[in-house]
Scaffold this active site. Structure first.
Site, PDB file in Angstrom:
ATOM      1  N   ASP A  71       0.873  -1.173   0.000  1.00 59.59           N
ATOM      2  CA  ASP A  71       0.000   0.000   0.000  1.00 59.59           C
ATOM      3  C   ASP A  71       0.917   1.233   0.000  1.00 59.59           C
ATOM      4  OD1 ASP A  71      -2.291   1.701   0.633  1.00 59.59           O
ATOM      5  OD2 ASP A  71      -1.384   1.805   2.631  1.00 59.59           O
ATOM      6  N   ASP A  73      -0.140   5.191   0.802  1.00 57.92           N
ATOM      7  CA  ASP A  73      -0.397   6.185   1.854  1.00 57.92           C
ATOM      8  C   ASP A  73      -0.557   5.499   3.213  1.00 57.92           C
ATOM      9  OD1 ASP A  73      -1.537   7.031  -0.838  1.00 57.92           O
ATOM     10  OD2 ASP A  73      -1.532   8.945   0.214  1.00 57.92           O
ATOM     11  N   ASP A 238      -1.691  -0.554   5.934  1.00 52.77           N
ATOM     12  CA  ASP A 238      -1.914   0.086   7.232  1.00 52.77           C
ATOM     13  C   ASP A 238      -3.365   0.062   7.689  1.00 52.77           C
ATOM     14  OD1 ASP A 238      -2.674   1.838   5.167  1.00 52.77           O
ATOM     15  OD2 ASP A 238      -2.541   3.552   6.513  1.00 52.77           O
TER      16      ASP A 238
HETATM   17  O1  LIG Z   1      -7.096   6.716  -0.402  1.00 56.77           O
HETATM   18  C1  LIG Z   1      -6.011   7.164  -0.774  1.00 56.77           C
HETATM   19  O2  LIG Z   1      -5.918   8.203  -1.464  1.00 56.77           O
HETATM   20  C2  LIG Z   1      -4.753   6.458  -0.400  1.00 56.77           C
HETATM   21  O3  LIG Z   1      -4.872   5.136  -0.635  1.00 56.77           O
HETATM   22  P1  LIG Z   1      -3.840   4.001  -0.162  1.00 56.77           P
HETATM   23  O4  LIG Z   1      -3.841   3.981   1.339  1.00 56.77           O
HETATM   24  O5  LIG Z   1      -4.447   2.790  -0.779  1.00 56.77           O
HETATM   25  O6  LIG Z   1      -2.470   4.337  -0.707  1.00 56.77           O
END
Ligand SMILES: O=C(O)COP(=O)(O)O
Length: 283
Positions: A71, A73, A238
């Site tokens: 993942d 972010d 996460d």
């Molecule tokens: O929702 C987002 O913009 C980030 O998404 P992610 O945690 O899957 O990287």
């Protein structure tokens, strides 16, 4: 006056210089011989090596994997400072009060549309309360995308410890893919800027396929593209969104505790392993 070329001057002075150098070498060797403890000639002298020169081992769950899916972010990068700036600029354009960092931190992880709907409703369930063709939402989403583009990831940084795992996995030749719900258009520049781009064989955004996490589709797509059976995949994320996607795809799942958990502690999401840092996966 004639100026001699340097090489000729050096050559002429060489015998004198050479004898000085020989004398100096003798003094140094006497000094080092007398000041160092004597060691048998067959015994190697061990110096303290930098940590990265020591042999390192991957956690068994990683070592047996044939594919690592990350993942973005909240797992590899801390992007909330820029996302919160973009959300608050959007709200300000609409004459609303700002949501602030702590609220936005709870709302990230299901893509930009869910984030904007949650911000408009000031509620994590906002993504279920507004429809995709709601006019206010459509306007707000456009504003958010413009403001986020404008941020250029300026305040976004990598989490400590991630390169320990990324580098060791690369050394061990385990293919890695990035599967984020962030709109794809923002992803290549962020990866480039933070020197992450070269690690991944495949990068998928939330709008790359018909479905995004928690759907298994992006993970299974990665397996298909790289010709790897899904039971050999490990999903590292996460939040419940990542762990559910991993489980849906038949991957082993690893959760990190430092990211954005949508208000549900990631320890309660049923991951196969929970770590406080990705560096814990390398010994
Ligand atoms: O929702 C987002 O913009 C980030 O998404 P992610 O945690 O899957 O990287």
């Amino acid at each position: 006056m004639t100026i001699k070329p340097l090489s000729i001057r050096c050559a002429q002075n060489w015998p004198k210089q050479a004898s000085k150098v020989r004398l100096l070498c003798k003094r140094i060797s006497r000094l080092s011989e007398s000041s160092l403890p004597s060691v048998p000639s067959h015994k190697p002298i061990y110096r303290s090596l930098p940590l990265n020169a020591l042999p390192r081992h991957l956690h068994p769950l990683i070592a047996q994997a044939e594919l690592l899916a990350f993942d973005l972010d909240g797992t590899l990068i801390d992007s909330v400072p820029d996302l919160a700036t973009a959300v608050d600029s959007m709200l300000s354009d609409m004459g609303r009060s700002p949501a602030g960092y702590d609220a936005v931190r709870q709302w990230v992880g299901n893509g930009s549309a869910a984030l904007v709907k949650r911000a408009l409703c000031q509620d994590i369930r906002g993504d279920q309360q507004l429809s995709d063709d709601d006019d206010e939402f459509l306007n707000a989403h456009q504003l958010f995308l413009q403001h986020y583009q404008h941020c250029k990831g300026e305040k976004t940084v990598c989490y400590e410890g991630i390169f320990t795992l990324l580098d060791q996995a690369r050394t061990s030749k385990i293919p890695m893919v990035l599967i984020t719900n962030k709109p794809y258009r923002f992803v290549p520049d962020i990866l480039q800027e933070l020197q992450l781009a070269s690690y991944f064989a495949l990068v998928l955004g939330g709008d790359s396929l018909a479905e995004k996490k928690p759907s298994a589709l992006p993970l299974l797509h990665a397996c298909q593209q790289l010709d790897i059976p899904s039971e050999k995949g490990v999903m590292i994320g996460d939040s419940i969104t990542d762990i559910t996607a991993g489980k849906n795809a038949g991957f082993t799942t690893i959760a990190v505790t430092y990211g954005y958990d949508h208000g549900k502690p990631v320890q309660e999401c049923g991951a196969d392993l929970v770590v406080d840092s990705l560096a814990e996966l390398v010994r």
